[in-house]
Write a protein that holds these residues in place. Structure first.
Motif, mmCIF file in Angstrom:
data_model
loop_
_atom_site.group_PDB
_atom_site.id
_atom_site.type_symbol
_atom_site.label_atom_id
_atom_site.label_comp_id
_atom_site.label_asym_id
_atom_site.label_seq_id
_atom_site.Cartn_x
_atom_site.Cartn_y
_atom_site.Cartn_z
ATOM 1 N N ALA B 186 38.101 27.517 60.733
ATOM 2 C CA ALA B 186 36.958 28.224 60.155
ATOM 3 C C ALA B 186 37.270 29.708 60.119
ATOM 4 C CB ALA B 186 35.709 27.980 61.006
ATOM 5 N N VAL B 187 36.627 30.385 59.223
ATOM 6 C CA VAL B 187 36.632 31.855 59.267
ATOM 7 C C VAL B 187 35.222 32.285 59.617
ATOM 8 C CG1 VAL B 187 36.980 33.987 57.990
ATOM 9 C CG2 VAL B 187 38.497 32.029 57.599
ATOM 10 N N TRP B 188 35.138 33.106 60.628
ATOM 11 C CA TRP B 188 33.843 33.508 61.172
ATOM 12 C C TRP B 188 33.691 35.012 60.945
ATOM 13 C CZ3 TRP B 188 32.358 36.767 65.228
ATOM 14 C CH2 TRP B 188 31.098 36.538 65.807
ATOM 15 N N ARG B 189 32.677 35.385 60.253
ATOM 16 C CA ARG B 189 32.465 36.802 59.937
ATOM 17 C C ARG B 189 31.088 37.232 60.392
ATOM 18 N NH1 ARG B 189 36.302 37.868 56.035
ATOM 19 N NH2 ARG B 189 36.982 35.992 54.917
ATOM 20 N N ARG B 190 31.056 38.332 61.110
ATOM 21 C CA ARG B 190 29.744 38.916 61.387
ATOM 22 C C ARG B 190 29.926 40.369 61.757
ATOM 23 N NH1 ARG B 190 25.908 38.003 66.798
ATOM 24 N NH2 ARG B 190 25.135 40.018 66.193
ATOM 25 N N PHE B 192 29.441 43.484 64.070
ATOM 26 C CA PHE B 192 29.202 43.802 65.479
ATOM 27 C C PHE B 192 29.187 45.303 65.583
ATOM 28 C CE2 PHE B 192 29.593 39.726 67.481
ATOM 29 C CZ PHE B 192 28.984 39.932 68.697
ATOM 30 N N GLY B 193 28.025 45.910 65.781
ATOM 31 C CA GLY B 193 27.968 47.364 65.776
ATOM 32 C C GLY B 193 28.569 47.862 64.475
ATOM 33 N N PRO B 194 29.525 48.755 64.574
ATOM 34 C CA PRO B 194 30.112 49.292 63.345
ATOM 35 C C PRO B 194 31.179 48.365 62.741
ATOM 36 C CG PRO B 194 31.093 50.354 65.263
ATOM 37 C CD PRO B 194 30.050 49.410 65.787
ATOM 38 N N ASP B 195 31.600 47.354 63.477
ATOM 39 C CA ASP B 195 32.750 46.545 63.041
ATOM 40 C C ASP B 195 32.340 45.346 62.194
ATOM 41 O OD1 ASP B 195 34.101 48.263 64.659
ATOM 42 O OD2 ASP B 195 34.807 46.734 66.096
ATOM 43 N N VAL B 197 33.578 42.025 61.865
ATOM 44 C CA VAL B 197 34.518 41.153 62.566
ATOM 45 C C VAL B 197 34.790 39.916 61.708
ATOM 46 C CG1 VAL B 197 34.943 39.839 64.674
ATOM 47 C CG2 VAL B 197 33.619 41.965 64.769
ATOM 48 N N LEU B 199 37.102 36.470 62.191
ATOM 49 C CA LEU B 199 38.003 35.733 63.073
ATOM 50 C C LEU B 199 38.448 34.439 62.412
ATOM 51 C CD1 LEU B 199 36.201 36.072 66.546
ATOM 52 C CD2 LEU B 199 38.017 37.523 65.584
ATOM 53 N N LYS B 201 39.601 30.862 63.187
ATOM 54 C CA LYS B 201 39.464 29.954 64.331
ATOM 55 C C LYS B 201 40.125 28.620 64.019
ATOM 56 C CE LYS B 201 35.172 32.194 65.767
ATOM 57 N NZ LYS B 201 33.836 32.041 66.399
ATOM 58 N N ARG B 568 41.304 31.546 68.594
ATOM 59 C CA ARG B 568 40.752 32.427 67.562
ATOM 60 C C ARG B 568 41.474 33.752 67.607
ATOM 61 N NH1 ARG B 568 34.849 34.160 70.242
ATOM 62 N NH2 ARG B 568 35.789 35.152 72.053
ATOM 63 N N ARG B 569 41.555 34.380 66.468
ATOM 64 C CA ARG B 569 42.214 35.683 66.377
ATOM 65 C C ARG B 569 41.694 36.381 65.139
ATOM 66 N NH1 ARG B 569 48.503 34.485 65.268
ATOM 67 N NH2 ARG B 569 48.424 36.750 65.053
ATOM 68 N N PRO B 570 41.912 37.691 65.091
ATOM 69 C CA PRO B 570 41.448 38.400 63.892
ATOM 70 C C PRO B 570 42.083 37.770 62.654
ATOM 71 C CG PRO B 570 42.030 39.958 65.609
ATOM 72 C CD PRO B 570 42.474 38.613 66.097
#
Lengths: 571, 571
Positions: B186-190, B192-195, B197, B199, B201, B568-570
């Motif tokens: 999966a690719v997980w995007r959300r 987080f603060g300014p980032d 993200v 990942l 997975k 998981r990784r970037p």
């Protein structure tokens, strides 16, 4: 399993499905794709929630102090409660009903008889209504979590609110999927000798029995919600047993659940509260009762292991703890990686089951951008990131929160003493309190950082439940992975971390992590906590090492909570 | 879970998927609809199979007699085997390898490392190839089953052939469904603060470890195939432990499985044979080994209960036994119902886990068409149907087959003796041998029929593993259901039967059966055996009473045989 069956024909379902039906379908989609999704916002910002709700939530919490927590359940023998705020060090003075186990079992058994007949789609909607009402009261919950567990306000709001509710809805999605997989009826036709046989078959989903949910002290809701919802959806009434030092969040969950059950005409005893004290624990009385058929446990490895080695003939789902390791093989930017690790260990003062504790670094040093970094360089980079956090009390408060129990202070003190007695270790940073800007009496502690030799397994190889980071020099990167995965396999782990700029190294390390049942995060840094576990996406605990036997959440978490009974007759 | 993922990229998969891919999809459809389906024919008729195959199968079996059964597996210490044909009372003289448990565990553990990396769709295809080759050799298997278990030729062909293979493919379908439910990535995007993200997975399906499959004596394949296929598909190498008096069918299964594995380039030690003797049982040695993580057991309630109360930290799936009851409340045609019950008890001389044993009949008699029938009338109708069968030796042979073990003769003799000692019982029909037309020395026994009072629970409330039918007068129909369901709950049951022409009575009886976890057949008669359980359609064992903790087959049978490890990784 693919399609949603026809809507149940009852008023509660209709009313609730309009509100929550789409959420359930979306959750089922999310656990399949494992993408990022939540029906909630995990920011406490008043931009999202308005100015009223945060203040009202705090006031609601404060009104509870010194009162009896209103749960009107059967068999109340006395009112008990000894919670002490890690922020104020004062007793909350809230008392909760302590019911006789026999009364709760009798009430739960009676509730089972009606609850099992409520079709599961309706039961799922009831769970979603409970989740929604808990979310609506999440500011109150956040203050409760802060003052029993010690989490920071921001973390309490998110991690013990929406993030925990999401884990609950995730488990619910699996329960619904598993039950939708069972067709309620079939017509079966085949020729048998001269006969054309046609049988009408009915398949009834049956709960296993009563469910005992033993909650942990530091994150009372995160594991309680999944167990609660998975049990309720599959028809098993739940007896919620909070840790005696963190009753409030579970009591609030029980109160909300009972309110929803009553509002929609169901027996409130589908959910009850089983309080106890540290001196007189009550769990074993429930476990011994044949009516209790499912046990969910989150807590210490010691008690979890006791349950795992003694419970038979019942379904047992555990999440305990382990030692979470970091392997540093090579990094693009040492301070970037060190910041990610240090902040993650500092988060909630390392009282999380995913907190990194032991950092393996090749003795000869690692490539760090264009230069080299020795284990000492790594340790110092970690220490310096912690120092930076401690130097900013507002930031420290929002990250570290407070240390829940004096026990964790003792753990750090004991480790410090052991370190002092050895000449092969080096203290790079002392554990030290930080000054909480709002609560001068808060029990705080920032992480100790020490370099310890590989031989000192007694120190770094077991979970030390307090803010400690061990840096352990290894022969090389492969040895670091070998150490990390051996620890995982033997002592359990919930989260492991690997930093490497070498794709070959990463590729050849993967097998060992998989075989150790270790969930692995590679090269994470940035604003997202490296130990953040996202419901619907990140599986939590693999069940393949001693850190627990169940995962949040997969089909196995739900599929054995119910059984199927069939009947058949000529069509 | 809905759609089939992309085909794995390997030669074995391509070759096998062409042959079996459609079968798997059809099986997955069948377990969802629970309609009647099988890829096989369960008739041994030469119209279907040609004239060659039956003779060749018999010859193949006969060639085995007095030889070493060729399984070339690690650690062979000696060759053992003491099987005796219940038809000829002669030793088969076949010997099988007995390997040291440590050698099988080492070989299985080594095999696990490669087998777990074979993608599960390919592993499923391997199982289907094993099933197909077993089906191709089913005439040989039928003779083997006859001469170790005592089943009739027709039953051995069907019940231990296609019907058993179907149960295996059914379990396989659930295993595949459960694993397809896990997205491989999966690719997980959300934010987080300014980032922002993102990942990447990966979710890896991991087996739990080695699987021990303990097979029963009377139906060696029916439970072995489901456990074998569910384990193999989920990546767990299987150690097959036959009952020492019925090794051949399991040895043949192991040999075929190893042949298929080798043919497609896999480690044959993914499946091994663990033989033992009655005097020196070996199961506990495997169970004690930490490498063994899954145990499937089919057999006696006594040993099953021992396993259920002692095994911890491992997955345990049991099917044992119970007492199967009939409630006679009212019938349209007494002889029709009596024939159905009598034939079902006579089938394989009541050595089936679904054989009816105890018939509850209201003391005051039941409506039978336009007349009334007393408990004695019912008992006599049952006896008369058995007499009719015994009077036709060819029919008797195809229904009753032979009694596998002298133990069952002893059971009947012991019960007969106890009955003789009481003045409140009435023997309506003596158990008696019938003359087998082909095997004059066959160990045969037709059912005893006795009327015993409700108080004589010691006789009728436990499974008597031999051809016995008890007729027990009760206060009325509701009392009959109360007795039947209490027995089910307390002593376990796998199949219950109810005869009533009164829809209100049926409706009000349903709850009690559901709550006892008793699968119920209502008003069945005709050519189909009332205790026939169809794979893909009839759930076998509910797990809600002492007759076993697992069901054939549901998601719970498969979903906890594997675990998920993520990384998981970037992105």
């Amino acid at each position: 399993m693919a399609s949603k069956p026809a809507a149940p024909d009852n008023a509660a379902y209709e009313q609730l499905a309009e509100r929550h039906g789409a959420t359930l379908e979306r959750a089922i989609e999310a656990v399949a794709t494992r993408e990022s999704w939540s029906p909630f916002s995990d920011s406490p910002s008043s931009k999202i929630h308005g100015a009223e709700k945060p203040a009202a939530g705090r006031a609601a919490f404060e009104r509870l102090l010194g009162t009896r927590y209103g749960i009107d359940q059967p068999g109340i023998a006395e009112w008990i409660g000894n919670e002490v705020s890690p922020y104020t060090r004062e007793a909350l003075g809230i008392t909760y009903p302590r019911s006789e186990p026999a009364a709760l079992i009798a009430a739960g058994s009676a509730a089972l008889r009606s609850w099992r007949k409520v079709d599961f789609e309706t039961r799922a909607m009831v769970c979603l209504e409970i989740a929604q009402r808990l979310y609506d009261r999440n500011f109150e919950m956040a203050h409760g979590i802060m003052h029993v567990a010690g989490q920071s306000y921001v973390q309490a709001f998110a991690g013990s609110g929406p993030n925990a509710l999401d884990r609950g809805i995730e488990a619910l999605a699996y329960a619904v999927k598993a039950m939708r997989d069972v067709t309620p009826n079939a017509v079966w036709r085949r020729k048998f000798g001269p006969d054309d046989v046609a049988l009408d078959k009915r398949y009834t989903i049956m709960p296993r029995g009563l469910a005992l949910v033993i909650c942990c002290a530091s994150f009372p809701t995160w594991n309680a919600h999944p167990a609660l919802f998975a049990n309720l959806a599959t028809g098993n009434p739940a007896i919620m047993k909070p840790h005696p030092i963190a009753i409030l969040p579970v009591a609030m969950t029980v109160a909300v659940a009972r309110e929803v059950l009553e509002d929609f005409g169901f027996d409130p005893n589908v959910v009850t509260l089983a309080t106890d004290t540290v001196e007189e624990p009550v769990a074993e009385q429930f476990i011994a009762d044949p009516a209790v058929q499912i046990i969910d446990f989150t807590g210490s490895a010691r008690y979890g292991s006791h349950l795992e080695s003694t419970i038979t003939r019942k379904a047992l789902f555990t999440e305990t703890s382990g030692v979470n390791s970091v392997v540093m093989h090579s990094v693009a930017d040492l301070s970037q990686s060190a910041r990610a690790i240090a902040r993650s260990t500092a988060l909630f003062s390392a009282q999380m089951c995913t907190s990194p504790q032991t950092v393996f670094v090749p003795r000869g040093g690692i490539a760090a951008g264009t230069s080299q970094a020795s284990p000492r360089d790594v340790a110092e980079a970690l220490a310096s990131e912690i120092d930076a956090l401690v130097g900013n009390p507002a930031a420290a408060a929002s990250v570290m929160g407070a240390v829940q129990a004096e026990l964790s202070m003792d753990v750090v003190a004991r480790v410090r003493e052991e370190l002092a007695g050895r000449d092969d270790v080096e203290i790079v940073r002392e554990a030290s309190p930080y000054a909480h800007p709002d609560y001068p009496d808060a029990r705080t502690l920032s992480p100790l950082v020490a370099i310890v030799p590989k031989e000192a397994e007694a120190l770094y190889a077991d979970e030390q439940f307090g803010p400690i980071l061990f840096v352990v020099p290894t022969d090389d990167g492969d040895d670091a992975v070998a150490q990390a995965t051996r620890l995982a396999k033997e002592n359990g782990t919930i989260a492991t971390y690997l930093y490497s700029t070498d794709e070959d190294f990463i590729a050849r390390s993967t097998d060992a992590y998989e075989e150790a049942g270790a969930n692995l995060s590679i090269n994470l840094h940035g604003t997202m906590w490296i130990n953040f576990a996202a419901a619907y996406s990140d599986y939590h605990v693999t069940g393949l090492n001693p850190a627990g036997n169940a995962s949040l959440a997969d089909l196995a978490f739900a599929a054995s909570r119910f059984r199927i009974v069939q009947r058949r007759r000529p069509e």
